[in-house]
Design a protein around this motif. Structure first.
Motif, PDB file in Angstrom:
ATOM      1  N   PHE A  53       1.027  -1.130   0.077  1.00 37.82           N
ATOM      2  CA  PHE A  53      -0.008   0.143  -0.044  1.00 37.82           C
ATOM      3  C   PHE A  53       0.811   1.188  -0.075  1.00 37.82           C
ATOM      4  CE2 PHE A  53      -2.852   2.907   2.073  1.00 37.82           C
ATOM      5  CZ  PHE A  53      -3.997   2.990   1.284  1.00 37.82           C
ATOM      6  N   ALA A  54       1.946   1.399   0.813  1.00 38.35           N
ATOM      7  CA  ALA A  54       2.982   2.363   0.730  1.00 38.35           C
ATOM      8  C   ALA A  54       3.504   2.323  -0.588  1.00 38.35           C
ATOM      9  CB  ALA A  54       3.961   2.098   1.854  1.00 38.35           C
ATOM     10  N   GLU A  55       3.742   1.578  -1.178  1.00 35.12           N
ATOM     11  CA  GLU A  55       4.434   1.388  -2.447  1.00 35.12           C
ATOM     12  C   GLU A  55       3.468   2.141  -3.440  1.00 35.12           C
ATOM     13  OE1 GLU A  55       5.400  -2.313  -3.966  1.00 35.12           O
ATOM     14  OE2 GLU A  55       6.997  -2.689  -2.557  1.00 35.12           O
ATOM     15  N   PHE A  56       2.269   1.709  -3.463  1.00 39.54           N
ATOM     16  CA  PHE A  56       1.059   2.596  -4.270  1.00 39.54           C
ATOM     17  C   PHE A  56       1.236   3.929  -3.817  1.00 39.54           C
ATOM     18  CE2 PHE A  56      -3.247   3.329  -4.881  1.00 39.54           C
ATOM     19  CZ  PHE A  56      -3.230   3.546  -6.480  1.00 39.54           C
ATOM     20  N   GLU A  57       1.290   4.335  -2.647  1.00 38.78           N
ATOM     21  CA  GLU A  57       1.055   5.834  -2.505  1.00 38.78           C
ATOM     22  C   GLU A  57       2.276   6.452  -3.168  1.00 38.78           C
ATOM     23  OE1 GLU A  57      -0.917   5.580   1.946  1.00 38.78           O
ATOM     24  OE2 GLU A  57       1.179   5.153   1.748  1.00 38.78           O
ATOM     25  N   LEU A  58       3.417   5.873  -2.829  1.00 35.95           N
ATOM     26  CA  LEU A  58       4.820   6.538  -3.493  1.00 35.95           C
ATOM     27  C   LEU A  58       4.590   6.610  -4.953  1.00 35.95           C
ATOM     28  CD1 LEU A  58       7.781   4.816  -1.283  1.00 35.95           C
ATOM     29  CD2 LEU A  58       6.519   7.304  -1.156  1.00 35.95           C
ATOM     30  N   LEU A  59       4.130   5.726  -5.580  1.00 41.33           N
ATOM     31  CA  LEU A  59       3.855   5.632  -7.139  1.00 41.33           C
ATOM     32  C   LEU A  59       2.904   6.955  -7.528  1.00 41.33           C
ATOM     33  CD1 LEU A  59       3.569   1.888  -7.846  1.00 41.33           C
ATOM     34  CD2 LEU A  59       5.609   3.433  -8.511  1.00 41.33           C
ATOM     35  N   ILE A  60       2.044   7.273  -6.760  1.00 48.40           N
ATOM     36  CA  ILE A  60       0.907   8.226  -7.142  1.00 48.40           C
ATOM     37  C   ILE A  60       1.767   9.482  -6.918  1.00 48.40           C
ATOM     38  CG2 ILE A  60      -0.987   9.424  -6.064  1.00 48.40           C
ATOM     39  CD1 ILE A  60      -2.228   6.918  -5.221  1.00 48.40           C
ATOM     40  N   LEU A  61       2.881   9.750  -6.023  1.00 46.57           N
ATOM     41  CA  LEU A  61       3.468  10.738  -5.689  1.00 46.57           C
ATOM     42  C   LEU A  61       4.536  11.053  -7.089  1.00 46.57           C
ATOM     43  CD1 LEU A  61       4.259  10.626  -1.902  1.00 46.57           C
ATOM     44  CD2 LEU A  61       2.663  12.053  -3.279  1.00 46.57           C
ATOM     45  N   THR A  62       4.989   9.929  -7.496  1.00 50.19           N
ATOM     46  CA  THR A  62       6.123   9.749  -8.739  1.00 50.19           C
ATOM     47  C   THR A  62       5.149  10.211  -9.654  1.00 50.19           C
ATOM     48  OG1 THR A  62       7.196   7.909  -7.790  1.00 50.19           O
ATOM     49  CG2 THR A  62       7.200   8.204 -10.039  1.00 50.19           C
ATOM     50  N   PHE A  63       3.853   9.952  -9.985  1.00 50.60           N
ATOM     51  CA  PHE A  63       2.959  10.434 -11.153  1.00 50.60           C
ATOM     52  C   PHE A  63       3.091  11.746 -10.918  1.00 50.60           C
ATOM     53  CE2 PHE A  63      -0.740  11.211 -13.243  1.00 50.60           C
ATOM     54  CZ  PHE A  63      -0.789  10.296 -14.321  1.00 50.60           C
ATOM     55  N   CYS A  64       2.727  12.455  -9.875  1.00 52.75           N
ATOM     56  CA  CYS A  64       2.516  13.731  -9.638  1.00 52.75           C
ATOM     57  C   CYS A  64       3.908  14.467  -9.782  1.00 52.75           C
ATOM     58  CB  CYS A  64       1.994  14.075  -8.077  1.00 52.75           C
ATOM     59  SG  CYS A  64       0.593  13.542  -7.640  1.00 52.75           S
ATOM     60  N   THR A  65       4.891  13.878  -9.391  1.00 55.87           N
ATOM     61  CA  THR A  65       6.204  14.683  -9.860  1.00 55.87           C
ATOM     62  C   THR A  65       6.522  14.789 -11.368  1.00 55.87           C
ATOM     63  OG1 THR A  65       7.272  13.810  -7.938  1.00 55.87           O
ATOM     64  CG2 THR A  65       8.607  14.472  -9.646  1.00 55.87           C
ATOM     65  N   GLY A  66       6.001  13.654 -12.154  1.00 54.59           N
ATOM     66  CA  GLY A  66       6.090  13.657 -13.435  1.00 54.59           C
ATOM     67  C   GLY A  66       5.370  14.951 -14.032  1.00 54.59           C
ATOM     68  N   ALA A 202      17.757   5.048 -10.804  1.00 53.76           N
ATOM     69  CA  ALA A 202      16.955   3.933 -10.880  1.00 53.76           C
ATOM     70  C   ALA A 202      17.193   3.328 -12.160  1.00 53.76           C
ATOM     71  CB  ALA A 202      15.528   4.503 -10.812  1.00 53.76           C
ATOM     72  N   TRP A 203      17.516   3.938 -13.489  1.00 52.81           N
ATOM     73  CA  TRP A 203      17.887   3.281 -14.462  1.00 52.81           C
ATOM     74  C   TRP A 203      19.075   2.416 -14.382  1.00 52.81           C
ATOM     75  CZ3 TRP A 203      14.509   2.669 -18.329  1.00 52.81           C
ATOM     76  CH2 TRP A 203      13.686   3.547 -18.536  1.00 52.81           C
ATOM     77  N   ILE A 204      20.172   3.136 -13.769  1.00 53.93           N
ATOM     78  CA  ILE A 204      21.381   2.067 -13.572  1.00 53.93           C
ATOM     79  C   ILE A 204      21.099   1.007 -12.804  1.00 53.93           C
ATOM     80  CG2 ILE A 204      23.709   2.216 -12.987  1.00 53.93           C
ATOM     81  CD1 ILE A 204      23.288   3.658 -15.467  1.00 53.93           C
ATOM     82  N   ASP A 205      20.468   1.080 -11.472  1.00 55.16           N
ATOM     83  CA  ASP A 205      20.404  -0.065 -10.604  1.00 55.16           C
ATOM     84  C   ASP A 205      19.503  -0.942 -11.134  1.00 55.16           C
ATOM     85  OD1 ASP A 205      21.828   1.300  -8.693  1.00 55.16           O
ATOM     86  OD2 ASP A 205      20.291   2.117  -7.668  1.00 55.16           O
ATOM     87  N   LEU A 206      18.528  -0.531 -12.094  1.00 52.47           N
ATOM     88  CA  LEU A 206      17.756  -1.842 -12.577  1.00 52.47           C
ATOM     89  C   LEU A 206      18.543  -2.472 -13.571  1.00 52.47           C
ATOM     90  CD1 LEU A 206      14.811  -2.750 -13.280  1.00 52.47           C
ATOM     91  CD2 LEU A 206      14.557  -0.833 -14.977  1.00 52.47           C
ATOM     92  N   LEU A 207      19.275  -1.858 -14.370  1.00 50.42           N
ATOM     93  CA  LEU A 207      20.068  -2.713 -15.500  1.00 50.42           C
ATOM     94  C   LEU A 207      21.089  -3.289 -15.200  1.00 50.42           C
ATOM     95  CD1 LEU A 207      20.358   0.336 -18.340  1.00 50.42           C
ATOM     96  CD2 LEU A 207      18.772  -1.449 -18.372  1.00 50.42           C
ATOM     97  N   ARG A 223      11.720  -0.686  -8.877  1.00 49.35           N
ATOM     98  CA  ARG A 223      12.362   0.287  -9.930  1.00 49.35           C
ATOM     99  C   ARG A 223      11.698   0.426 -11.208  1.00 49.35           C
ATOM    100  NH1 ARG A 223      17.045  -2.694  -7.812  1.00 49.35           N
ATOM    101  NH2 ARG A 223      18.159  -1.517  -6.248  1.00 49.35           N
ATOM    102  N   ALA A 224      11.306  -0.707 -11.673  1.00 46.98           N
ATOM    103  CA  ALA A 224      10.700  -0.544 -13.016  1.00 46.98           C
ATOM    104  C   ALA A 224       9.315  -0.046 -12.893  1.00 46.98           C
ATOM    105  CB  ALA A 224      10.319  -2.121 -13.447  1.00 46.98           C
ATOM    106  N   MET A 225       8.542  -0.154 -11.745  1.00 47.03           N
ATOM    107  CA  MET A 225       7.130   0.398 -11.702  1.00 47.03           C
ATOM    108  C   MET A 225       7.404   2.185 -11.447  1.00 47.03           C
ATOM    109  SD  MET A 225       4.913  -1.906  -9.131  1.00 47.03           S
ATOM    110  CE  MET A 225       5.937  -1.806  -7.789  1.00 47.03           C
ATOM    111  N   PHE A 226       8.505   2.364 -10.687  1.00 47.85           N
ATOM    112  CA  PHE A 226       8.747   3.943 -10.540  1.00 47.85           C
ATOM    113  C   PHE A 226       8.804   4.229 -11.873  1.00 47.85           C
ATOM    114  CE2 PHE A 226      12.706   6.510 -10.237  1.00 47.85           C
ATOM    115  CZ  PHE A 226      11.938   7.736 -10.010  1.00 47.85           C
ATOM    116  N   LEU A 227      10.093   3.897 -12.630  1.00 47.17           N
ATOM    117  CA  LEU A 227      10.291   4.444 -13.898  1.00 47.17           C
ATOM    118  C   LEU A 227       9.047   4.437 -14.849  1.00 47.17           C
ATOM    119  CD1 LEU A 227      13.826   2.716 -14.354  1.00 47.17           C
ATOM    120  CD2 LEU A 227      13.215   5.138 -13.852  1.00 47.17           C
TER     121      LEU A 227
END
Length: 281
Positions: A53-66, A202-207, A223-227
């Motif tokens: 649930f906390a991950e989902f909240e952070l992803l919403i904030l990520t969307f807002c940042t974009g 995040a890109w580098i850590d993912l790769l 990381r993939a969901m964040f990007l």
């Protein structure tokens, strides 16, 4: 003559029982509000658990940042959240000041970087004092961030979009301060894979993840969901910017952040060691 009524022992006992029951009911009614308030206060003082649930909240904030960065660069020639480009541009402004107004706006870049750092510093230092994952702190902190973004949207709506000047600096400063505070908050939830802002690491850590192709790899998935969410937020921000204007994109971003503020009330709590030890098997 009527005989005087004499209370039997059974009647006296019944009366005493009724009196005790009435007194107990009154005490229950009087303590119930206090009990509800104490439980609510205890709930607010619980540390929030890192969860899906906390991950989902952070992803919403990520969307807002974009969305915010998608409008801040075309409007003000700087990024409200991602500070790598701002840092480089600021150094260019020192060495090549004649590019000010063409390639970048020095005042806007300085405001973005400065207020981002200020927001991160203030939030981080207060977090050390009150507890970084305390529910009441997360709610209050995110509420303040949302209000700052709402204020930025109001500034644009009232005064329009100006590339330079005090209005531009104020809008950029509000967005950057909120973003700096938000990034610190994401680290408080112990999910550094979702920074809500910076994509390079995040890109580098993912790769370079040695378990990149393993089915069960939570850090990789985060990381993939964040990007992906950052990309979607940027696309959404650009679309709203083109169709309705940048102030609408900022308004939607603020609404998303306020939604997360309300969601923090429902996060699961971290059980203390003492509570876990006393859970019956």
């Amino acid at each position: 003559m009527e005989e005087p009524k004499v209370n039997s022992p059974q009647a006296s006992e019944q009366a005493r029982s009724n009196s005790i029951r009435t007194t107990g009911s009154e005490m229950t009614l009087s303590t119930r509000p206090t009990s509800i308030m104490s439980r609510a206060w205890k709930h607010m003082l619980e540390p929030v658990r890192a969860s899906g649930f906390a991950e989902f909240e952070l992803l919403i904030l990520t969307f807002c940042t974009g969305m915010q960065d998608a409008i801040s660069f075309p409007d003000y020639h700087c990024f409200a959240s991602n500070q790598t480009g701002n840092t480089v541009f600021l150094m260019l402004a020192v060495i090549l000041p004649h590019l000010n107004g063409e390639m970048f706006i020095t005042a806007n870049i300085g405001a973005a970087l400065g207020f981002f750092l200020l927001g991160g510093w203030v939030t981080g230092q207060i977090s050390h004092i009150v507890g970084p994952r305390l529910r009441i702190w997360l709610v209050c902190c995110n509420f303040i961030q949302s209000c700052l973004v709402f204020a930025a949207a109001a500034m644009q709506y009232v005064h329009g979009t100006n590339l330079q000047g005090s209005d531009a600096v104020i809008v950029v400063g509000l967005l950057a301060f909120a973003s700096g505070s938000q990034v610190v908050q994401s680290r408080s939830l112990q999910m550094t894979e979702i920074s809500t802002a910076m994509a390079t690491a995040a890109w580098i850590d993912l790769l370079i993840d040695p378990a990149l192709f393993k089915p069960k790899n939570r850090p990789r998935t985060r990381r993939a969901m964040f990007l992906a969410t950052l990309v979607l937020g940027s696309l959404a921000g650009a679309g709203v910017y083109r169709s309705a204007g940048s102030w609408v994109a900022i308004l939607v971003s603020a609404a998303g952040k306020m939604l997360v503020t309300g969601m923090y009330f429902f996060n699961g709590a971290d059980k203390s060691k003492e509570e876990v030890e006393h859970i019956p098997c």
